[in-house]
Scaffold this motif. Structure first.
Motif, PDB file in Angstrom:
ATOM      1  N   VAL A  51      10.999  -4.464  -3.043  1.00  0.00           N
ATOM      2  CA  VAL A  51      10.032  -3.682  -3.810  1.00  0.00           C
ATOM      3  C   VAL A  51      10.730  -3.083  -5.019  1.00  0.00           C
ATOM      4  O   VAL A  51      11.792  -2.469  -4.894  1.00  0.00           O
ATOM      5  CB  VAL A  51       9.445  -2.542  -2.941  1.00  0.00           C
ATOM      6  N   LEU A  52      10.132  -3.286  -6.170  1.00  0.00           N
ATOM      7  CA  LEU A  52      10.634  -2.694  -7.405  1.00  0.00           C
ATOM      8  C   LEU A  52       9.494  -1.948  -8.070  1.00  0.00           C
ATOM      9  O   LEU A  52       8.476  -2.548  -8.433  1.00  0.00           O
ATOM     10  CB  LEU A  52      11.171  -3.762  -8.355  1.00  0.00           C
ATOM     11  N   GLY A  53       9.652  -0.637  -8.194  1.00  0.00           N
ATOM     12  CA  GLY A  53       8.670   0.136  -8.942  1.00  0.00           C
ATOM     13  C   GLY A  53       8.716  -0.290 -10.401  1.00  0.00           C
ATOM     14  O   GLY A  53       9.688  -0.910 -10.863  1.00  0.00           O
ATOM     15  N   ASP A  54       7.671   0.034 -11.137  1.00  0.00           N
ATOM     16  CA  ASP A  54       7.599  -0.371 -12.548  1.00  0.00           C
ATOM     17  C   ASP A  54       8.823   0.054 -13.345  1.00  0.00           C
ATOM     18  O   ASP A  54       9.283  -0.690 -14.210  1.00  0.00           O
ATOM     19  CB  ASP A  54       6.336   0.208 -13.202  1.00  0.00           C
ATOM     20  N   GLN A  55       9.380   1.239 -13.035  1.00  0.00           N
ATOM     21  CA  GLN A  55      10.553   1.711 -13.787  1.00  0.00           C
ATOM     22  C   GLN A  55      11.723   0.734 -13.665  1.00  0.00           C
ATOM     23  O   GLN A  55      12.475   0.552 -14.607  1.00  0.00           O
ATOM     24  CB  GLN A  55      10.994   3.082 -13.285  1.00  0.00           C
ATOM     25  N   VAL A  56      11.883   0.121 -12.497  1.00  0.00           N
ATOM     26  CA  VAL A  56      12.962  -0.847 -12.286  1.00  0.00           C
ATOM     27  C   VAL A  56      12.519  -2.241 -12.737  1.00  0.00           C
ATOM     28  O   VAL A  56      13.232  -2.936 -13.458  1.00  0.00           O
ATOM     29  CB  VAL A  56      13.405  -0.872 -10.805  1.00  0.00           C
ATOM     30  N   ALA A  57      11.319  -2.645 -12.322  1.00  0.00           N
ATOM     31  CA  ALA A  57      10.824  -3.993 -12.614  1.00  0.00           C
ATOM     32  C   ALA A  57      10.729  -4.269 -14.109  1.00  0.00           C
ATOM     33  O   ALA A  57      10.980  -5.396 -14.556  1.00  0.00           O
ATOM     34  CB  ALA A  57       9.461  -4.201 -11.953  1.00  0.00           C
TER      35      ALA A  57
ATOM     36  N   ALA B 117       1.939  -8.148  -7.343  1.00  0.00           N
ATOM     37  CA  ALA B 117       1.792  -6.913  -8.116  1.00  0.00           C
ATOM     38  C   ALA B 117       0.986  -5.897  -7.314  1.00  0.00           C
ATOM     39  O   ALA B 117       0.044  -6.247  -6.598  1.00  0.00           O
ATOM     40  CB  ALA B 117       1.083  -7.212  -9.433  1.00  0.00           C
ATOM     41  N   PHE B 118       1.391  -4.650  -7.410  1.00  0.00           N
ATOM     42  CA  PHE B 118       0.612  -3.545  -6.840  1.00  0.00           C
ATOM     43  C   PHE B 118       0.600  -2.435  -7.880  1.00  0.00           C
ATOM     44  O   PHE B 118       1.350  -2.489  -8.863  1.00  0.00           O
ATOM     45  CB  PHE B 118       1.196  -3.062  -5.497  1.00  0.00           C
ATOM     46  N   ASP B 119      -0.246  -1.449  -7.691  1.00  0.00           N
ATOM     47  CA  ASP B 119      -0.347  -0.349  -8.633  1.00  0.00           C
ATOM     48  C   ASP B 119       0.957   0.445  -8.605  1.00  0.00           C
ATOM     49  O   ASP B 119       1.207   1.195  -7.673  1.00  0.00           O
ATOM     50  CB  ASP B 119      -1.527   0.553  -8.269  1.00  0.00           C
ATOM     51  N   GLY B 120       1.818   0.196  -9.594  1.00  0.00           N
ATOM     52  CA  GLY B 120       3.089   0.904  -9.671  1.00  0.00           C
ATOM     53  C   GLY B 120       4.311   0.027  -9.564  1.00  0.00           C
ATOM     54  O   GLY B 120       5.438   0.515  -9.618  1.00  0.00           O
TER      55      GLY B 120
ATOM     56  N   ARG C 287       0.829  -1.213   0.000  1.00  0.00           N
ATOM     57  CA  ARG C 287       0.000   0.000   0.000  1.00  0.00           C
ATOM     58  C   ARG C 287       0.862   1.261   0.000  1.00  0.00           C
ATOM     59  O   ARG C 287       0.600   2.191  -0.758  1.00  0.00           O
ATOM     60  CB  ARG C 287      -0.966   0.000   1.177  1.00  0.00           C
ATOM     61  N   TRP C 288       1.888   1.292   0.842  1.00  0.00           N
ATOM     62  CA  TRP C 288       2.750   2.476   0.903  1.00  0.00           C
ATOM     63  C   TRP C 288       3.542   2.651  -0.388  1.00  0.00           C
ATOM     64  O   TRP C 288       3.726   3.759  -0.860  1.00  0.00           O
ATOM     65  CB  TRP C 288       3.700   2.401   2.089  1.00  0.00           C
ATOM     66  N   SER C 289       4.012   1.550  -0.943  1.00  0.00           N
ATOM     67  CA  SER C 289       4.781   1.627  -2.186  1.00  0.00           C
ATOM     68  C   SER C 289       3.937   2.200  -3.312  1.00  0.00           C
ATOM     69  O   SER C 289       4.414   3.011  -4.109  1.00  0.00           O
ATOM     70  CB  SER C 289       5.311   0.249  -2.573  1.00  0.00           C
ATOM     71  N   SER C 290       2.691   1.795  -3.372  1.00  0.00           N
ATOM     72  CA  SER C 290       1.779   2.308  -4.383  1.00  0.00           C
ATOM     73  C   SER C 290       1.484   3.791  -4.151  1.00  0.00           C
ATOM     74  O   SER C 290       1.457   4.588  -5.090  1.00  0.00           O
ATOM     75  CB  SER C 290       0.470   1.513  -4.366  1.00  0.00           C
ATOM     76  N   ALA C 291       1.306   4.171  -2.895  1.00  0.00           N
ATOM     77  CA  ALA C 291       0.953   5.547  -2.556  1.00  0.00           C
ATOM     78  C   ALA C 291       2.061   6.546  -2.866  1.00  0.00           C
ATOM     79  O   ALA C 291       1.785   7.691  -3.218  1.00  0.00           O
ATOM     80  CB  ALA C 291       0.572   5.646  -1.080  1.00  0.00           C
TER      81      ALA C 291
END
Length: 187
Positions: free
Chosen positions: A93-99, A120-123, A24-28
Protein backbone atom coordinates in the motif's frame (compact mmCIF):
# COMPACT_ATOMS: atom_id res chain seq x y z
CA UNK A 1 -2.39 0.28 12.67
CA UNK A 2 -1.94 -3.47 12.72
CA UNK A 3 -4.48 -6.18 11.91
CA UNK A 4 -3.71 -9.89 11.91
CA UNK A 5 -5.87 -12.70 10.61
CA UNK A 6 -5.37 -16.42 10.97
CA UNK A 7 -4.82 -18.25 7.69
CA UNK A 8 -8.15 -19.98 8.31
CA UNK A 9 -10.02 -16.66 7.92
CA UNK A 10 -8.51 -16.06 4.48
CA UNK A 11 -9.06 -19.69 3.47
CA UNK A 12 -12.76 -19.35 4.33
CA UNK A 13 -13.31 -15.91 2.77
CA UNK A 14 -10.77 -15.78 -0.05
CA UNK A 15 -7.93 -13.42 -0.89
CA UNK A 16 -10.32 -10.86 -2.36
CA UNK A 17 -11.57 -10.02 1.13
CA UNK A 18 -8.01 -9.20 2.23
CA UNK A 19 -7.58 -6.87 -0.76
CA UNK A 20 -10.96 -5.23 -0.07
CA UNK A 21 -10.23 -4.75 3.65
CA UNK A 22 -6.77 -3.40 2.91
CA UNK A 23 -8.11 -0.83 0.48
CA UNK A 24 -11.01 0.26 2.71
CA UNK A 25 -8.87 0.60 5.84
CA UNK A 26 -6.09 2.37 3.96
CA UNK A 27 -8.56 4.91 2.64
CA UNK A 28 -10.17 5.38 6.06
CA UNK A 29 -6.91 6.14 7.89
CA UNK A 30 -5.25 8.23 5.16
CA UNK A 31 -2.36 5.78 5.03
CA UNK A 32 1.22 6.68 4.18
CA UNK A 33 2.33 3.10 3.42
CA UNK A 34 1.63 -0.46 4.49
CA UNK A 35 1.42 -4.06 3.39
CA UNK A 36 -0.65 -7.22 3.68
CA UNK A 37 0.22 -10.86 3.17
CA UNK A 38 2.06 -13.60 5.03
CA UNK A 39 4.07 -12.41 8.00
CA UNK A 40 6.07 -13.55 10.98
CA UNK A 41 4.44 -12.19 14.12
CA UNK A 42 5.64 -11.53 17.64
CA UNK A 43 3.62 -10.65 20.69
CA UNK A 44 3.61 -6.87 20.97
CA UNK A 45 5.92 -5.64 23.70
CA UNK A 46 7.80 -8.93 23.85
CA UNK A 47 10.15 -8.59 20.87
CA UNK A 48 13.91 -8.74 21.38
CA UNK A 49 17.06 -9.48 19.38
CA UNK A 50 16.96 -13.09 20.54
CA UNK A 51 13.51 -13.43 18.96
CA UNK A 52 14.94 -12.22 15.66
CA UNK A 53 17.53 -15.00 15.79
CA UNK A 54 14.71 -17.53 15.74
CA UNK A 55 13.03 -15.97 12.70
CA UNK A 56 16.04 -15.01 10.54
CA UNK A 57 16.32 -18.54 9.07
CA UNK A 58 12.63 -18.47 8.04
CA UNK A 59 12.93 -14.97 6.55
CA UNK A 60 16.00 -16.00 4.56
CA UNK A 61 14.40 -19.20 3.30
CA UNK A 62 10.87 -17.89 2.57
CA UNK A 63 11.18 -14.41 1.03
CA UNK A 64 7.39 -14.03 0.81
CA UNK A 65 7.24 -13.67 4.59
CA UNK A 66 7.10 -10.13 5.86
CA UNK A 67 8.72 -9.10 9.12
CA UNK A 68 6.07 -7.55 11.30
CA UNK A 69 7.91 -5.06 13.46
CA UNK A 70 5.95 -5.13 16.71
CA UNK A 71 6.97 -1.57 17.46
CA UNK A 72 6.50 1.41 15.24
CA UNK A 73 8.51 1.75 12.06
CA UNK A 74 10.62 4.62 13.21
CA UNK A 75 13.80 5.69 11.55
CA UNK A 76 15.95 8.62 12.47
CA UNK A 77 17.41 10.03 9.32
CA UNK A 78 18.15 13.63 8.46
CA UNK A 79 18.11 12.81 4.73
CA UNK A 80 14.67 11.17 4.68
CA UNK A 81 11.52 13.08 3.81
CA UNK A 82 9.45 10.29 5.38
CA UNK A 83 7.93 9.44 2.01
CA UNK A 84 9.22 5.91 1.59
CA UNK A 85 7.99 2.47 2.55
CA UNK A 86 9.81 -0.15 4.59
CA UNK A 87 8.94 -3.42 2.89
CA UNK A 88 6.70 -5.03 0.35
CA UNK A 89 4.44 -8.00 0.61
CA UNK A 90 1.70 -9.55 -1.52
CA UNK A 91 -0.18 -6.27 -1.20
CA UNK A 92 1.91 -3.14 -0.89
CA UNK A 93 0.00 0.00 0.00
CA UNK A 94 1.30 3.41 -0.98
CA UNK A 95 -0.58 6.51 0.03
CA UNK A 96 -0.71 9.28 -2.56
CA UNK A 97 2.18 11.11 -0.85
CA UNK A 98 4.46 8.13 -1.56
CA UNK A 99 2.85 6.87 -4.79
CA UNK A 100 3.13 10.26 -6.48
CA UNK A 101 6.93 9.97 -6.29
CA UNK A 102 6.69 7.01 -8.70
CA UNK A 103 5.23 9.19 -11.44
CA UNK A 104 2.54 8.19 -13.91
CA UNK A 105 0.27 5.37 -12.63
CA UNK A 106 -0.43 4.20 -16.18
CA UNK A 107 3.31 3.70 -16.77
CA UNK A 108 3.52 1.82 -13.45
CA UNK A 109 0.67 -0.49 -14.52
CA UNK A 110 2.37 -1.14 -17.87
CA UNK A 111 5.71 -1.86 -16.19
CA UNK A 112 4.12 -4.36 -13.79
CA UNK A 113 1.93 -6.14 -16.32
CA UNK A 114 -1.32 -8.02 -15.83
CA UNK A 115 -0.02 -10.38 -13.12
CA UNK A 116 0.67 -7.43 -10.79
CA UNK A 117 -2.40 -5.20 -10.84
CA UNK A 118 -2.39 -1.71 -9.35
CA UNK A 119 -5.62 -0.95 -7.48
CA UNK A 120 -6.55 2.67 -6.84
CA UNK A 121 -8.40 3.71 -3.69
CA UNK A 122 -9.29 7.11 -2.28
CA UNK A 123 -5.89 8.24 -1.03
CA UNK A 124 -3.45 5.93 -2.81
CA UNK A 125 -2.79 2.63 -4.52
CA UNK A 126 -2.35 -1.02 -3.66
CA UNK A 127 0.18 -2.95 -5.75
CA UNK A 128 -0.61 -6.66 -5.88
CA UNK A 129 2.18 -9.21 -6.48
CA UNK A 130 0.38 -12.08 -8.22
CA UNK A 131 -3.01 -13.72 -7.76
CA UNK A 132 -2.40 -14.77 -4.16
CA UNK A 133 0.30 -14.44 -1.51
CA UNK A 134 3.26 -16.75 -1.93
CA UNK A 135 6.08 -17.80 0.39
CA UNK A 136 8.68 -18.83 -2.18
CA UNK A 137 11.54 -21.04 -1.01
CA UNK A 138 15.17 -20.12 -1.57
CA UNK A 139 16.28 -23.62 -0.54
CA UNK A 140 14.19 -25.18 -3.30
CA UNK A 141 14.74 -22.47 -5.92
CA UNK A 142 11.11 -21.27 -5.86
CA UNK A 143 11.46 -17.68 -7.05
CA UNK A 144 8.68 -15.12 -6.67
CA UNK A 145 8.86 -13.34 -10.02
CA UNK A 146 5.81 -11.15 -9.36
CA UNK A 147 7.30 -9.98 -6.05
CA UNK A 148 10.57 -9.23 -7.87
CA UNK A 149 8.70 -7.22 -10.50
CA UNK A 150 6.95 -5.19 -7.77
CA UNK A 151 10.22 -4.67 -5.87
CA UNK A 152 11.93 -3.33 -8.99
CA UNK A 153 9.05 -0.96 -9.78
CA UNK A 154 8.78 0.35 -6.21
CA UNK A 155 12.50 0.55 -5.44
CA UNK A 156 12.63 4.34 -6.01
CA UNK A 157 10.39 4.85 -2.95
CA UNK A 158 11.82 2.12 -0.71
CA UNK A 159 13.57 3.32 2.44
CA UNK A 160 17.18 2.16 2.79
CA UNK A 161 18.92 4.85 4.84
CA UNK A 162 18.96 2.89 8.09
CA UNK A 163 21.02 4.14 11.01
CA UNK A 164 19.69 1.31 13.19
CA UNK A 165 18.52 -2.03 11.90
CA UNK A 166 14.79 -2.64 11.74
CA UNK A 167 15.58 -6.27 12.56
CA UNK A 168 17.44 -5.85 15.85
CA UNK A 169 20.00 -8.62 16.29
CA UNK A 170 22.64 -9.29 18.92
CA UNK A 171 26.37 -9.50 18.18
CA UNK A 172 28.03 -10.78 16.02
CA UNK A 173 25.28 -9.82 13.54
CA UNK A 174 25.17 -6.37 11.99
CA UNK A 175 21.53 -5.30 12.34
CA UNK A 176 21.71 -2.70 9.57
CA UNK A 177 23.32 -5.15 7.14
CA UNK A 178 20.76 -7.87 7.94
CA UNK A 179 17.90 -5.36 7.60
CA UNK A 180 19.16 -4.23 4.19
CA UNK A 181 19.65 -7.82 3.05
CA UNK A 182 16.08 -8.56 4.02
CA UNK A 183 14.43 -5.52 2.42
CA UNK A 184 16.45 -6.14 -0.77
CA UNK A 185 15.49 -9.83 -0.90
CA UNK A 186 13.65 -9.43 -4.21
CA UNK A 187 16.30 -7.34 -5.98
Amino acid sequence: MFAYFPARFIAEHGYGVLLDLTMRWSSAVNILHGSAGYSVLFEHGRYSGSHALTVIPALKRFPGLDFSDPGSFQVVSEESDGLSFKSLNWLTVLGDQVANHLGDKTALREKLGSSCPVHAFDGGIVVQAGDEPQLGDNNRGIVLDDYRRVAKALKPVRFEDYKLGMIALPEPYDSVEETLNWIRRFD
